[in-house]
Design a protein around this motif. Structure first.
Motif, PDB file in Angstrom:
ATOM      1  N   LEU A 145       0.810  -1.212   0.000  1.00  0.00           N
ATOM      2  CA  LEU A 145       0.000   0.000   0.000  1.00  0.00           C
ATOM      3  C   LEU A 145       0.848   1.269   0.000  1.00  0.00           C
ATOM      4  O   LEU A 145       0.434   2.294  -0.555  1.00  0.00           O
ATOM      5  CB  LEU A 145      -0.931   0.014   1.217  1.00  0.00           C
ATOM      6  CG  LEU A 145      -2.040  -1.038   1.229  1.00  0.00           C
ATOM      7  CD1 LEU A 145      -2.812  -0.981   2.537  1.00  0.00           C
ATOM      8  CD2 LEU A 145      -2.993  -0.831   0.058  1.00  0.00           C
ATOM      9  N   GLY A 146       2.023   1.195   0.602  1.00  0.00           N
ATOM     10  CA  GLY A 146       2.827   2.400   0.775  1.00  0.00           C
ATOM     11  C   GLY A 146       3.760   2.732  -0.364  1.00  0.00           C
ATOM     12  O   GLY A 146       4.487   3.730  -0.288  1.00  0.00           O
ATOM     13  N   THR A 147       3.743   1.931  -1.418  1.00  0.00           N
ATOM     14  CA  THR A 147       4.695   2.134  -2.512  1.00  0.00           C
ATOM     15  C   THR A 147       3.994   2.347  -3.853  1.00  0.00           C
ATOM     16  O   THR A 147       4.558   2.058  -4.913  1.00  0.00           O
ATOM     17  CB  THR A 147       5.656   0.937  -2.615  1.00  0.00           C
ATOM     18  OG1 THR A 147       4.893  -0.287  -2.652  1.00  0.00           O
ATOM     19  CG2 THR A 147       6.604   0.887  -1.422  1.00  0.00           C
ATOM     20  N   VAL A 148       2.761   2.855  -3.809  1.00  0.00           N
ATOM     21  CA  VAL A 148       1.997   3.120  -5.028  1.00  0.00           C
ATOM     22  C   VAL A 148       1.552   4.580  -5.035  1.00  0.00           C
ATOM     23  O   VAL A 148       1.013   5.066  -4.036  1.00  0.00           O
ATOM     24  CB  VAL A 148       0.754   2.208  -5.128  1.00  0.00           C
ATOM     25  CG1 VAL A 148       0.030   2.444  -6.464  1.00  0.00           C
ATOM     26  CG2 VAL A 148       1.140   0.747  -5.000  1.00  0.00           C
ATOM     27  N   THR A 149       1.788   5.273  -6.155  1.00  0.00           N
ATOM     28  CA  THR A 149       1.307   6.642  -6.325  1.00  0.00           C
ATOM     29  C   THR A 149       0.451   6.712  -7.589  1.00  0.00           C
ATOM     30  O   THR A 149       0.492   5.801  -8.435  1.00  0.00           O
ATOM     31  CB  THR A 149       2.469   7.647  -6.417  1.00  0.00           C
ATOM     32  OG1 THR A 149       3.312   7.286  -7.535  1.00  0.00           O
ATOM     33  CG2 THR A 149       3.300   7.643  -5.140  1.00  0.00           C
ATOM     34  N   PHE A 150      -0.323   7.806  -7.726  1.00  0.00           N
ATOM     35  CA  PHE A 150      -1.293   7.918  -8.820  1.00  0.00           C
ATOM     36  C   PHE A 150      -1.348   9.337  -9.353  1.00  0.00           C
ATOM     37  O   PHE A 150      -0.982  10.285  -8.674  1.00  0.00           O
ATOM     38  CB  PHE A 150      -2.711   7.587  -8.316  1.00  0.00           C
ATOM     39  CG  PHE A 150      -2.840   6.268  -7.637  1.00  0.00           C
ATOM     40  CD1 PHE A 150      -3.189   5.143  -8.355  1.00  0.00           C
ATOM     41  CD2 PHE A 150      -2.631   6.153  -6.270  1.00  0.00           C
ATOM     42  CE1 PHE A 150      -3.323   3.924  -7.724  1.00  0.00           C
ATOM     43  CE2 PHE A 150      -2.751   4.935  -5.631  1.00  0.00           C
ATOM     44  CZ  PHE A 150      -3.096   3.816  -6.364  1.00  0.00           C
ATOM     45  N   ASN A 151      -1.898   9.458 -10.565  1.00  0.00           N
ATOM     46  CA  ASN A 151      -2.341  10.778 -11.014  1.00  0.00           C
ATOM     47  C   ASN A 151      -3.704  11.100 -10.403  1.00  0.00           C
ATOM     48  O   ASN A 151      -3.958  12.213  -9.961  1.00  0.00           O
ATOM     49  CB  ASN A 151      -2.411  10.852 -12.545  1.00  0.00           C
ATOM     50  CG  ASN A 151      -3.480   9.934 -13.137  1.00  0.00           C
ATOM     51  OD1 ASN A 151      -3.778   8.884 -12.593  1.00  0.00           O
ATOM     52  ND2 ASN A 151      -4.048  10.339 -14.274  1.00  0.00           N
ATOM     53  N   ASP A 152      -4.603  10.086 -10.327  1.00  0.00           N
ATOM     54  CA  ASP A 152      -5.932  10.277  -9.744  1.00  0.00           C
ATOM     55  C   ASP A 152      -6.532   8.917  -9.406  1.00  0.00           C
ATOM     56  O   ASP A 152      -7.172   8.280 -10.241  1.00  0.00           O
ATOM     57  CB  ASP A 152      -6.832  11.042 -10.712  1.00  0.00           C
ATOM     58  CG  ASP A 152      -8.173  11.415 -10.088  1.00  0.00           C
ATOM     59  OD1 ASP A 152      -8.447  10.978  -8.953  1.00  0.00           O
ATOM     60  OD2 ASP A 152      -8.945  12.147 -10.747  1.00  0.00           O
ATOM     61  N   GLU A 153      -6.336   8.483  -8.182  1.00  0.00           N
ATOM     62  CA  GLU A 153      -6.813   7.171  -7.751  1.00  0.00           C
ATOM     63  C   GLU A 153      -8.335   7.055  -7.814  1.00  0.00           C
ATOM     64  O   GLU A 153      -8.891   5.966  -8.009  1.00  0.00           O
ATOM     65  CB  GLU A 153      -6.330   6.914  -6.319  1.00  0.00           C
ATOM     66  CG  GLU A 153      -6.710   5.563  -5.748  1.00  0.00           C
ATOM     67  CD  GLU A 153      -6.261   5.404  -4.303  1.00  0.00           C
ATOM     68  OE1 GLU A 153      -6.292   4.272  -3.806  1.00  0.00           O
ATOM     69  OE2 GLU A 153      -5.885   6.413  -3.674  1.00  0.00           O
ATOM     70  N   SER A 154      -9.033   8.191  -7.672  1.00  0.00           N
ATOM     71  CA  SER A 154     -10.494   8.157  -7.614  1.00  0.00           C
ATOM     72  C   SER A 154     -11.113   7.668  -8.917  1.00  0.00           C
ATOM     73  O   SER A 154     -12.258   7.193  -8.923  1.00  0.00           O
ATOM     74  CB  SER A 154     -11.044   9.538  -7.267  1.00  0.00           C
ATOM     75  OG  SER A 154     -10.828  10.455  -8.324  1.00  0.00           O
ATOM     76  N   ILE A 155     -10.390   7.771 -10.026  1.00  0.00           N
ATOM     77  CA  ILE A 155     -10.935   7.304 -11.301  1.00  0.00           C
ATOM     78  C   ILE A 155     -11.329   5.837 -11.203  1.00  0.00           C
ATOM     79  O   ILE A 155     -12.388   5.431 -11.699  1.00  0.00           O
ATOM     80  CB  ILE A 155      -9.920   7.532 -12.437  1.00  0.00           C
ATOM     81  CG1 ILE A 155      -9.748   9.030 -12.689  1.00  0.00           C
ATOM     82  CG2 ILE A 155     -10.356   6.826 -13.726  1.00  0.00           C
ATOM     83  CD1 ILE A 155      -8.662   9.379 -13.695  1.00  0.00           C
ATOM     84  N   LEU A 156     -10.514   5.031 -10.530  1.00  0.00           N
ATOM     85  CA  LEU A 156     -10.866   3.630 -10.343  1.00  0.00           C
ATOM     86  C   LEU A 156     -11.641   3.402  -9.049  1.00  0.00           C
ATOM     87  O   LEU A 156     -12.624   2.658  -9.030  1.00  0.00           O
ATOM     88  CB  LEU A 156      -9.617   2.750 -10.354  1.00  0.00           C
ATOM     89  CG  LEU A 156      -9.878   1.237 -10.181  1.00  0.00           C
ATOM     90  CD1 LEU A 156     -10.857   0.724 -11.236  1.00  0.00           C
ATOM     91  CD2 LEU A 156      -8.584   0.449 -10.238  1.00  0.00           C
ATOM     92  N   MET A 157     -11.243   4.047  -7.959  1.00  0.00           N
ATOM     93  CA  MET A 157     -11.883   3.768  -6.678  1.00  0.00           C
ATOM     94  C   MET A 157     -13.344   4.195  -6.658  1.00  0.00           C
ATOM     95  O   MET A 157     -14.172   3.559  -5.995  1.00  0.00           O
ATOM     96  CB  MET A 157     -11.116   4.448  -5.540  1.00  0.00           C
ATOM     97  CG  MET A 157      -9.760   3.822  -5.248  1.00  0.00           C
ATOM     98  SD  MET A 157      -9.823   2.015  -4.976  1.00  0.00           S
ATOM     99  CE  MET A 157     -10.839   1.911  -3.492  1.00  0.00           C
ATOM    100  N   ASP A 158     -13.710   5.245  -7.390  1.00  0.00           N
ATOM    101  CA  ASP A 158     -15.122   5.630  -7.480  1.00  0.00           C
ATOM    102  C   ASP A 158     -15.929   4.541  -8.180  1.00  0.00           C
ATOM    103  O   ASP A 158     -17.077   4.256  -7.796  1.00  0.00           O
ATOM    104  CB  ASP A 158     -15.275   6.956  -8.231  1.00  0.00           C
ATOM    105  CG  ASP A 158     -14.848   8.157  -7.401  1.00  0.00           C
ATOM    106  OD1 ASP A 158     -14.555   7.976  -6.201  1.00  0.00           O
ATOM    107  OD2 ASP A 158     -14.792   9.271  -7.963  1.00  0.00           O
TER     108      ASP A 158
END
Length: 294
Positions: free
Chosen positions: A93-106
């Protein structure tokens, strides 16, 4: 016999590379990658050819350096794979970054399923494990490897961190549609057509063929279609997401073709930005390039 020996090599790596110190493993992997580039075998030559087409103005020296970086990235993926069973949830969990995680999490929160399409880039298993740990139900499709023991090992490897892996066969599309209806996220590598019946696309200015599956699933189920590109960072991975607009006009065939071309365009954007993390050592273009080595 060769397949059995190769399989035992994978099994040994899953054990031995977990016992050795991490810094040592990755340093040796870099050394092996450099050695393989110097040998310039068929896979390296194909990687070089593919990368050259993604960087049309690259100099010979810079292409050489890119091939070295690309092979190091590919072997980093395999080291990650063999050591991944020992990674903690916190590390995942601590080694992942995103441009916009909400695109998938939504889409996950909505519970109506989603399709993620991506090229063979970075460490997509790390990405899947991250979202599994966040509560997503991830399903993918795997080419059937030989021998059967090795195929089952890879299926189990992904199952252990929460991803369902289905064999690629003629029944897979109806099964994936059913999974989407139960709220699953379907993750599909889609930069290379394995069915020989894919969609023709323009890819970096040349003709290529990519699978219709992700687009077909999105059109027939109404689930969101999301493009992703996974690149490496010094400590983990970065994911760039783009939600794709589903066409509403035209026949299904026309709509599928438009979506596959849009996917190809988004793949090209990611590859142009992070070419070293595109681990493609098979033929992509269908215009006869490099035919003498296939």
């Amino acid at each position: 016999m060769i397949q059995t020996v190769s399989a035992w090599g994978y099994f040994a790596a899953w054990r031995i590379l977990r016992w050795l110190p991490e810094n040592f493993v990755y340093a040796r992997a870099n050394a092996v990658a450099d050695y393989l580039v110097k040998r310039n075998g068929k896979s390296i030559a194909r990687l070089r050819s593919n990368l050259a087409r993604t960087q049309p103005n690259i100099t010979a020296l810079d292409l050489d350096l890119l091939v070295y970086s690309g092979m190091r990235s590919a072997l980093r993926y395999w080291c990650d794979t063999f050591r991944f069973p020992d990674w903690s949830r916190e590390r995942i969990l601590g080694t992942v970054t995103f441009n916009d995680e909400s695109i998938l999490m939504d889409a996950v929160a909505a519970g109506n399923g989603a399709i993620v399409t991506l090229p063979h880039c970075g460490n997509y298993d790390h990405a899947a494990a991250y979202f599994c740990a966040r509560g997503a139900k991830i399903v993918t499709v795997a080419e059937h490897l030989k021998p059967e023991k090795l195929f089952k090992k890879f299926m189990q490897y992904r199952s252990d961190f929460g991803m369902e892996s289905l064999p690629l066969d003629g029944r897979v599309i109806p099964t994936l549609m059913q999974r989407i209806r139960t709220g699953c996220v379907i993750a599909l590598a889609a930069d290379r057509d394995l069915s020989k019946s894919g969609i023709d696309v323009n890819f970096f200015g040349g003709p290529a063929r990519m699978p219709a599956g992700p687009a077909l699933l999105a059109i027939r189920t109404g689930a969101p279609l999301i493009s992703a590109y996974v690149s490496y960072t010094p400590t983990g991975i970065h994911i760039d997401f783009t939600r794709m607009q589903i066409p509403t006009e035209g026949t299904e065939t026309q709509r599928v073709a438009a979506l596959v071309q849009k996917s190809a365009d988004l793949f090209a954007e990611g590859i142009a930005k992070y070419p070293q993390d595109w681990h493609m050592m098979q033929r992509i273009w269908i215009d006869g390039d490099f035919k003498d080595r296939d």
